[in-house]
Scaffold this motif. Structure first.
Motif, mmCIF file in Angstrom:
data_model
loop_
_atom_site.group_PDB
_atom_site.id
_atom_site.type_symbol
_atom_site.label_atom_id
_atom_site.label_comp_id
_atom_site.label_asym_id
_atom_site.label_seq_id
_atom_site.Cartn_x
_atom_site.Cartn_y
_atom_site.Cartn_z
ATOM 1 N N LYS A 1 0.823 -1.290 0.109
ATOM 2 C CA LYS A 1 -0.005 -0.097 0.057
ATOM 3 C C LYS A 1 0.807 1.293 0.095
ATOM 4 O O LYS A 1 0.468 2.352 -0.712
ATOM 5 N N GLU B 1 1.135 4.287 -2.965
ATOM 6 C CA GLU B 1 0.876 5.718 -2.502
ATOM 7 C C GLU B 1 2.050 6.220 -3.266
ATOM 8 O O GLU B 1 1.952 7.455 -3.703
ATOM 9 N N LYS C 1 1.726 6.566 -7.031
ATOM 10 C CA LYS C 1 0.810 7.495 -7.405
ATOM 11 C C LYS C 1 1.194 8.956 -7.125
ATOM 12 O O LYS C 1 0.782 9.591 -8.043
ATOM 13 N N GLN C 2 1.870 9.182 -5.907
ATOM 14 C CA GLN C 2 2.389 10.383 -5.572
ATOM 15 C C GLN C 2 3.348 10.937 -6.840
ATOM 16 O O GLN C 2 3.372 12.118 -7.125
#
Length: 138
Positions: A113, A117, A120-121
């Motif tokens: 996870k 993240e 994605k960032q």
């Protein structure tokens, strides 16, 4: 006097041979499962224990009862024979292994996870940078 017990049970877990290390200390049981692959010989098991025991990752501790030792040698022989016939591991060991699997699963989920993240960032920041460069006309 404190008693520490280590036990290794090797069994055939189709299609591989596996071993379960049980470590009992202060009425707490922790377990580690190891897959050997082909049927290990005694010397290979001994060598594995000498080289890799310190690297084994044991499960969290589970409360357990310690039975008193029997002094009758014939009884001990019967118990050893019965243990050899018995396949698999004790239920306490199975519970400890299940807890270890769940803990590892939670760690993997948290790690993946976090990685998602971060990805994605990074993508978001890359898009923002591209938008800024387009807006500047470069």
């Amino acid at each position: 006097m404190e008693k520490i017990t280590d036990k290794l049970t090797i069994f055939f877990d189709n299609p591989f041979w596996a071993g379960v290390f049980e470590h009992i200390e202060k009425n707490k049981l922790s377990v580690c499962k190891v897959v050997f692959g082909a049927e290990p010989k005694d010397c290979e098991v001994y060598e594995f224990i000498l080289k890799n025991y310190s690297k084994l990752k044991f499960s969290s501790e589970v409360e357990t009862d310690i039975k008193a030792e029997h002094s009758n040698p014939k009884r001990l022989q019967r118990e050893v024979r019965n243990k050899i016939k018995q396949l698999g591991t004790s239920s306490k060991s199975q519970i400890a292994l299940q807890q270890q699997r769940e803990e590892m699963k939670m760690e993997r989920k948290a790690y993946s996870k976090q990685n998602k993240e971060l990805e994605k960032q990074k993508k978001f920041e890359l898009k923002q940078e591209k938008r800024k460069q387009k807006h500047r006309g470069k």
